[in-house]
Write a protein that holds these residues in place. Structure first.
Motif, PDB file in Angstrom:
ATOM      1  N   LEU A   1       0.832  -1.194   0.000  1.00 53.92           N
ATOM      2  CA  LEU A   1       0.000   0.000   0.000  1.00 53.92           C
ATOM      3  C   LEU A   1       0.873   1.251   0.000  1.00 53.92           C
ATOM      4  O   LEU A   1       2.021   1.218   0.436  1.00 53.92           O
ATOM      5  CB  LEU A   1      -0.902   0.022   1.241  1.00 53.92           C
ATOM      6  N   THR A   2       0.325   2.362  -0.483  1.00 54.59           N
ATOM      7  CA  THR A   2       1.040   3.630  -0.399  1.00 54.59           C
ATOM      8  C   THR A   2       0.835   4.213   1.000  1.00 54.59           C
ATOM      9  O   THR A   2      -0.089   3.831   1.730  1.00 54.59           O
ATOM     10  CB  THR A   2       0.526   4.639  -1.430  1.00 54.59           C
ATOM     11  N   ARG A   3       1.708   5.147   1.366  1.00 51.66           N
ATOM     12  CA  ARG A   3       1.580   5.777   2.686  1.00 51.66           C
ATOM     13  C   ARG A   3       0.238   6.488   2.827  1.00 51.66           C
ATOM     14  O   ARG A   3      -0.377   6.476   3.895  1.00 51.66           O
ATOM     15  CB  ARG A   3       2.732   6.761   2.915  1.00 51.66           C
ATOM     16  N   SER A   4      -0.234   7.117   1.742  1.00 49.67           N
ATOM     17  CA  SER A   4      -1.523   7.823   1.815  1.00 49.67           C
ATOM     18  C   SER A   4      -2.680   6.840   1.981  1.00 49.67           C
ATOM     19  O   SER A   4      -3.649   7.135   2.701  1.00 49.67           O
ATOM     20  CB  SER A   4      -1.735   8.689   0.570  1.00 49.67           C
TER      21      SER A   4
ATOM     22  N   TYR B   1      -5.920   4.122   8.407  1.00 53.75           N
ATOM     23  CA  TYR B   1      -5.488   4.146   9.809  1.00 53.75           C
ATOM     24  C   TYR B   1      -4.821   5.498  10.080  1.00 53.75           C
ATOM     25  O   TYR B   1      -3.597   5.615  10.040  1.00 53.75           O
ATOM     26  CB  TYR B   1      -4.522   2.997  10.095  1.00 53.75           C
ATOM     27  N   PRO B   2      -5.612   6.537  10.359  1.00 56.09           N
ATOM     28  CA  PRO B   2      -5.089   7.914  10.451  1.00 56.09           C
ATOM     29  C   PRO B   2      -3.950   8.090  11.466  1.00 56.09           C
ATOM     30  O   PRO B   2      -3.107   8.966  11.286  1.00 56.09           O
ATOM     31  CB  PRO B   2      -6.324   8.728  10.864  1.00 56.09           C
TER      32      PRO B   2
ATOM     33  N   PRO C   1      -0.098  -0.895  16.240  1.00 60.70           N
ATOM     34  CA  PRO C   1      -0.930  -1.372  15.143  1.00 60.70           C
ATOM     35  C   PRO C   1      -1.881  -2.470  15.592  1.00 60.70           C
ATOM     36  O   PRO C   1      -1.586  -3.233  16.518  1.00 60.70           O
ATOM     37  CB  PRO C   1       0.090  -1.916  14.126  1.00 60.70           C
ATOM     38  N   GLU C   2      -3.017  -2.540  14.927  1.00 63.70           N
ATOM     39  CA  GLU C   2      -3.984  -3.580  15.229  1.00 63.70           C
ATOM     40  C   GLU C   2      -3.337  -4.955  15.050  1.00 63.70           C
ATOM     41  O   GLU C   2      -2.621  -5.202  14.080  1.00 63.70           O
ATOM     42  CB  GLU C   2      -5.199  -3.456  14.297  1.00 63.70           C
ATOM     43  N   SER C   3      -3.575  -5.867  15.972  1.00 61.35           N
ATOM     44  CA  SER C   3      -2.895  -7.166  15.969  1.00 61.35           C
ATOM     45  C   SER C   3      -3.191  -7.971  14.706  1.00 61.35           C
ATOM     46  O   SER C   3      -2.346  -8.724  14.239  1.00 61.35           O
ATOM     47  CB  SER C   3      -3.307  -7.971  17.204  1.00 61.35           C
ATOM     48  N   GLY C   4      -4.350  -7.799  14.130  1.00 64.06           N
ATOM     49  CA  GLY C   4      -4.719  -8.565  12.949  1.00 64.06           C
ATOM     50  C   GLY C   4      -3.940  -8.204  11.703  1.00 64.06           C
ATOM     51  O   GLY C   4      -3.970  -8.940  10.710  1.00 64.06           O
ATOM     52  N   LEU C   5      -3.208  -7.072  11.739  1.00 68.18           N
ATOM     53  CA  LEU C   5      -2.440  -6.638  10.574  1.00 68.18           C
ATOM     54  C   LEU C   5      -1.073  -7.312  10.489  1.00 68.18           C
ATOM     55  O   LEU C   5      -0.375  -7.199   9.483  1.00 68.18           O
ATOM     56  CB  LEU C   5      -2.250  -5.123  10.603  1.00 68.18           C
ATOM     57  N   ASN C   6      -0.660  -7.981  11.555  1.00 70.24           N
ATOM     58  CA  ASN C   6       0.634  -8.686  11.596  1.00 70.24           C
ATOM     59  C   ASN C   6       1.810  -7.740  11.372  1.00 70.24           C
ATOM     60  O   ASN C   6       2.776  -8.078  10.679  1.00 70.24           O
ATOM     61  CB  ASN C   6       0.672  -9.809  10.545  1.00 70.24           C
ATOM     62  N   VAL C   7       1.745  -6.553  11.955  1.00 67.01           N
ATOM     63  CA  VAL C   7       2.785  -5.549  11.794  1.00 67.01           C
ATOM     64  C   VAL C   7       3.769  -5.629  12.966  1.00 67.01           C
ATOM     65  O   VAL C   7       3.353  -5.684  14.126  1.00 67.01           O
ATOM     66  CB  VAL C   7       2.183  -4.130  11.726  1.00 67.01           C
TER      67      VAL C   7
END
Length: 204
Positions: A95-98, A104-105, A114-120
């Motif tokens: 994804l792009t930064r924008s 996710y503002p 980060p939300e846990s479901g995103l695996n970040v």
């Protein structure tokens, strides 16, 4: 610099197409663009006149290729470490930064979890990983000049950690093939004396 201090030169990899598109790469294995290959040649030429005993790099090809070109120019060995990889952004990669900000503002805000479901991989996890592997490399080559080729987020997280937020993430932007220099002192402390130099690109 004292006899037992270790000099670490940190180089960000050359440009990729995703860099140009402002697309989040993270752990994705994106190759260098034609411009990135030229940048790698330019930074290798810049470093050629310096003494470096070993080159270490991330295994991702954008860093690995940049490092291989530098090591070949310098005539030194090149070792690879998975822990020198960029921060893993899980489902956000590509994804792009924008696009990320739209969804996710608060994602780029300091301390955001980060939300846990995103695996970040969290920023704190990245900072600790960066400090750990750079310290291991510095201790292994105590008193020598070591060159590390990694990623912008990784290098800035390391700077943020050793400077307690004075430099690095949220403060400095590191261009492709930028050069950052630090010293691991004999007492275990770190000194930063150059951040993000791209003079080798401006000269060409």
């Amino acid at each position: 610099m004292s006899v037992s201090s270790t000099r670490i030169t940190l180089v960000r990899h050359g440009e990729t197409i995703w860099n140009r598109e402002m697309r989040l790469q993270g752990s994705r294995d994106i190759p260098l663009s034609e411009a990135g290959l030229l940048q790698a040649e330019q930074v290798a030429a810049r470093l050629q006149g310096e003494e470096h005993h070993i080159v270490h790099s991330s295994d991702l090809q954008r860093a690995h290729k940049t490092a291989a070109m530098i090591a070949g120019t310098l005539g030194v060995d090149h070792e690879v470490h998975v822990d020198l990889r960029e921060r893993s952004f899980g489902d956000l990669e590509g994804l792009t930064r924008s696009e990320i900000t739209d969804r996710y503002p608060d994602f780029w805000e300091p301390g955001h979890q980060p939300e846990s479901g995103l695996n970040v991989e969290t920023f704190d996890q990245l900072r600790e990983r960066a400090l750990r592997i750079i310290t291991v490399i510095a201790d292994r080559y105590e008193g020598q000049n070591v060159l590390v080729v990694s990623h912008g987020g990784f290098i800035n997280a390391f700077l943020h950690k050793i400077s307690e937020g004075l430099y690095g993430s949220g403060v400095n932007k590191l261009g492709n093939t930028s050069i950052t220099r630090v010293i691991r002192e004999i007492d275990g402390s770190w000194t930063i004396f150059e951040i993000g130099c791209t003079a080798h690109l401006n000269e060409n």
